[in-house]
Design a protein around this motif. Structure first.
Motif: not given
Length: 863
Positions: A811-812, A628, A637, A632, A816-817, A807, A658
């Motif tokens: 992600r942050s 992820q 994607r 980002d 990743g979620a 999640d 992913r």
């Protein structure tokens, strides 16, 4: 003022348990917020302090030895430079521990990137083989000044003369080599060089990196590290701990404020006569408001002061990272301000929520207004409000105006209050009313007898009810106090009346019932979120293959073993299930503003088992999966093609999935070793990822492999990101205890309100033949239904909220979620059963006492 204090003292003696709960809840909330602030400060300030003290470089560029790095000092935005310094990769060992390091030849202590020495001294030409270790690397090697390091495979020995802190990316076993400063003479055969750039504006980091790569050439750049990456790694898990504590601390603060508001509102409804007496003897509305407000502010202030004092005195003695964080925080400049502002803010918030309920207490009139009798959670229509169930039994004959005794004779005799309550309740339950005495011939000037009372009108009145039947519509809903069709059918099915009436009492007063359920739901919802966080951490340890950690050991071999020998040696161990060869190298992203990790693991015949959150595995040529953090960073994607540069060769890959990547902040793109060999046929594996048999101990397998390798293998256990979250377990347990305490306060408030409201029903319930045990069961059932509704609502809202929060954190952080794990169904059932049974148990004793009250006390309550 004296009378106010006496009343407050009397109220405190009456409600000691409630006061104690409020003090403990406030103390737990303030302590959570203080620890969250300490962790935030600990996460950010140590790195910032080291960076400031060392006059750190914002960008470090690793290049080959032929690069002309002198041009970088002339770039726009570059304030000063450090180096270039010759570097060499090596492996050092001390006391049985090995680590990959970067030897950096430093002739003198630099002015930019000047590492602060924390132990020992800086390099001295009198000790040509002396080295200074980065402090994190020294902890991994258990090395101190005066110790000797060996270089496996050679006869070289290095003497540790000092330890120093560094603001560069920290040492991570198997991922990031440790930093060792040495004299240039100790780096006889450098494999590259490193130069640091200190910028005039840190915000121009990406632009300066791009310009530097353009000046030197992409093929000359080996790796780029920036101050943002180093800061993010230094903050690491501490920031997550601070976020968790802060989130739950604020949620608990809101829950405590609502609990206090509900407690005061319930006490006001139960002490209307006392408040009226206070008004009658001269208390003004402002004085009544101040009584409640100051009383609860005193409780909150006591808890806040206790929490602040304990955090200041004992916080640094907490074992583990929390204690270290508090110790560092106490030495920061903003410590005193935070220690004052956080408790004051919590007290003011609780005071604000208390003010509304206290204002309602000030509006109580001096003379109590006669209110209709409450019945079973609602108002019994016609039985307790003075409204007849049917038409007026004293209809006046047209043309006649009754006067005197005739008018009196036409009025029905008023039934006693108890009989009115009983008759109304029997009508609600569908029973026949108590037989009335036969009408007597009234005395007076007329000889007319009282007309019999006709049947009760349907809901909505005779015309409305008939019209609804003609139109084929359902009958109108029963008015407040009447049992619903479902309740009537339940009674017809011989369901115990205590259960039906308890359910009816719990949900008839909808605004008040919904408010009680909402206040009880909030702490339960936060408990569900905390349990989800706990379960997610357990998932990293119990099933690491589901969160991006399919292998347990990482092995690097030196030049003494070829690929076939290394693989045979690894697969010969009985605890190894599979050995996946691979390489990992730094690659420049498009735009040449940063470097990412490019991995080639596994082969087409034996693919690496990546953990995918979306997409499909990389099985074809030029296919890859990415973390992820990389998606980002490049703003791409799944399904896109990306181009990167490895050395001076471009590499174009198609992202087909992913993967969950716990390493390198998710800035990883992974493909098979065969794909990378297609671009570089001479590529040989530099690392091996080992998947072990279930139940095999990674440390034992690592020891056997290190012994069998005879110094040619560097074996490390794969770092589990959950290892750094071990303190979070104790944090979550403490937060659950605080939330449970807040929920207990709200539960006791709800029980007290239910018991007080049921006092008016006692006469009617006893009159229709219910025993004290059945009356007690009504209150217990009402409390249990309220708790059950709160549990169901908290579960329905808490599980999706927990998934979203976890999640979002994933992600942050770049992982990743897809890492969130809900608590198991038995655990959720256990939580629900514990909440409902606790509510029922707590309600049993006060309900039983109220059901056995004396008749005189009951009549006084009804009056």
């Amino acid at each position: 003022m004296r009378a106010t204090l006496r009343w407050a003292h009397s109220d405190l003696r009456t409600h000691r348990g409630e006061a104690l709960f409020l003090v403990l809840a406030t103390a737990g909330i303030v302590a959570s917020l203080l620890l969250a602030t300490a962790l935030f400060g600990y996460a950010t300030n140590p790195w910032q302090r080291v960076f400031t003290q060392s006059h750190g470089a914002h960008v470090w560029l690793h290049t080959d030895t032929a690069a002309d790095t002198g041009k970088l000092a002339e770039l726009d935005g570059v304030d000063s430079v450090a180096g270039p310094y010759p570097t060499a990769a090596a492996t050092v060992a001390s006391r049985g521990s090995r680590a990959a390091v970067e030897l950096r030849g430093t002739p003198e202590r630099p002015s930019v990137g000047r590492p602060p020495v924390v132990s020992g001294h800086w390099l001295d030409p009198a000790t040509p083989n002396g080295v200074v270790l980065e402090s994190r690397l020294a902890r991994a090697l258990l090395a101190e000044p005066g110790d000797t390091l060996t270089v496996p495979g050679t006869a070289r020995e290095l003497t540790v003369v000092g330890l120093a802190d560094s603001a560069e990316p920290r040492y991570r076993p198997g991922e990031q080599p440790g930093l060792v400063w040495a004299l240039p003479s100790a780096v006889p055969d450098p494999g590259g060089q490193v130069i640091g750039l200190r910028l005039t504006d840190p915000g121009d980091t990406s632009y300066v990196v791009q310009r530097a790569v353009t000046v030197l050439g992409a093929g000359a750049i080996g790796e780029v590290s920036t101050w943002q990456q180093a800061r993010a790694e230094a903050q690491g898990d501490n920031r997550l701990l601070g976020q968790v504590l802060g989130l739950f601390g604020l949620g608990a603060l809101v829950a405590a404020g609502l609990a206090v508001h509900g407690a005061i509102g319930t006490r006001i409804r139960g002490h209307l006569r006392d408040l009226s007496v206070l008004k009658a003897i001269g208390f003004t509305p402002g004085q009544v408001v101040r009584i409640f407000l100051l009383q609860h502010l005193a409780y909150a202030l006591l808890g806040a002061v206790a929490a602040a004092a304990l955090a200041e005195a004992l916080g640094s003695r907490i074992p583990g990272r929390l204690g270290d964080a508090v110790g560092v925080w106490q030495g920061l400049p903003g410590h005193t301000v935070a220690l004052f502002v956080i408790p004051v803010g919590a007290v003011l918030f609780i005071g604000a929520t208390t003010g509304l309920a206290a204002w309602r207490a000030g509006r109580v009139p001096p003379v109590p207004v006669q209110r209709p009798t409450a019945a079973l959670g609602g108002r019994l229509t016609g039985a307790n409000t003075g409204r007849a169930f049917g038409r007026d039994p004293a209809a006046v004959v047209p043309g006649m105006q009754p006067t005197g005794t005739a008018a009196q004779a036409r009025r029905p005799a008023a039934a006693p209050p108890v009989r009115r309550l009983a008759d109304g309740l029997r009508r609600v339950l569908g029973l026949r009313p108590t037989p009335a005495a036969p009408d007597r011939q009234p005395t007076g000037t007329t000889n007319q007898t009282l007309r019999p009372q006709p049947a009760a009108a349907p809901p909505g009145g005779w015309p409305t009810g008939g019209l609804r039947r003609v139109l084929g519509l359902r009958p109108a809903a029963p008015r407040a106090g009447q049992l619903s069709d479902l309740a009537r059918r339940a009674l017809g099915a011989r369901v115990p009346p205590a259960l039906v009436l308890g359910w009816h009492k719990a949900f008839t007063r909808r605004p008040r019932s919904l408010a009680t359920v909402a206040r009880l739901t909030l702490p339960l919802l936060l408990i569900v979120v905390a349990m989800s966080a706990w379960t997610t951490i357990d998932r990293f340890h119990s099933t690491p293959e589901q969160v991006g950690l399919p292998t347990a050991l990482s092995v690097r071999a030196d030049a003494g073993l070829n690929e076939r020998q290394t693989r045979a040696l690894l697969e010969r161990d009985p605890g190894v299930t599979a050995a996946y060869p691979g390489v990992e190298t730094a690659a420049l992203v498009p735009g040449q503003t940063a470097t990412i990790a490019l991995r080639g693991l596994g082969t087409g015949q034996d693919p690496y088992p990546y953990t995918l959150a979306e997409g499909r595995p990389a099985s074809g040529a030029d296919e890859a999966v990415a973390g992820q953090g990389l998606l980002d960073l490049l703003d791409v994607r799944v399904g896109d093609w990306v181009r990167m540069t490895v050395g001076d060769q471009p590499q174009i890959l198609h992202i087909v999935g992913r993967s969950i990547e716990p390493d390198n902040a998710g800035r990883v793109i992974s493909t098979s070793l065969d794909t990378l060999r297609a671009n570089d046929p001479g590529l040989r594996p530099t690392l091996y990822e080992l998947r072990l048999d279930p139940g095999a101990d990674p440390r034992e397998v690592a020891d056997r492999l290190a012994t069998a390798g005879r110094g040619h293998l560097d074996v490390h256990t794969v770092t589990n990101p959950a290892d750094g979250l071990s303190p979070l377990r104790a944090v979550v347990a403490g937060l659950i205890a605080v939330l449970a305490l807040i929920g207990l306060i709200e539960l006791l408030t709800a029980i007290g309100g239910t018991v007080r409201e049921s006092e008016r029903d006692l006469l009617a319930l006893k009159a229709i033949g219910l025993s004290p045990r059945q009356i007690t069961a009504i209150t217990v059932t009402a409390t249990g239904c309220t708790a059950l509704a709160a549990v169901l609502t908290a579960t329905a809202l808490g599980l999706p909220l927990a998934h979203w929060l976890i999640d979002a954190q994933g992600r942050s952080s770049g992982i990743g979620a897809g890492i969130a794990q809900s608590p198991s169904a038995p655990l959720m059932l256990l939580l629900g059963a514990a909440a409902v049974l606790c509510a029922a148990a707590l309600a049993a004793l006060p309900a039983a006492r109220a059901a056995r009250r004396r008749l005189a006390d009951t009549l006084s309550a009804v009056a």
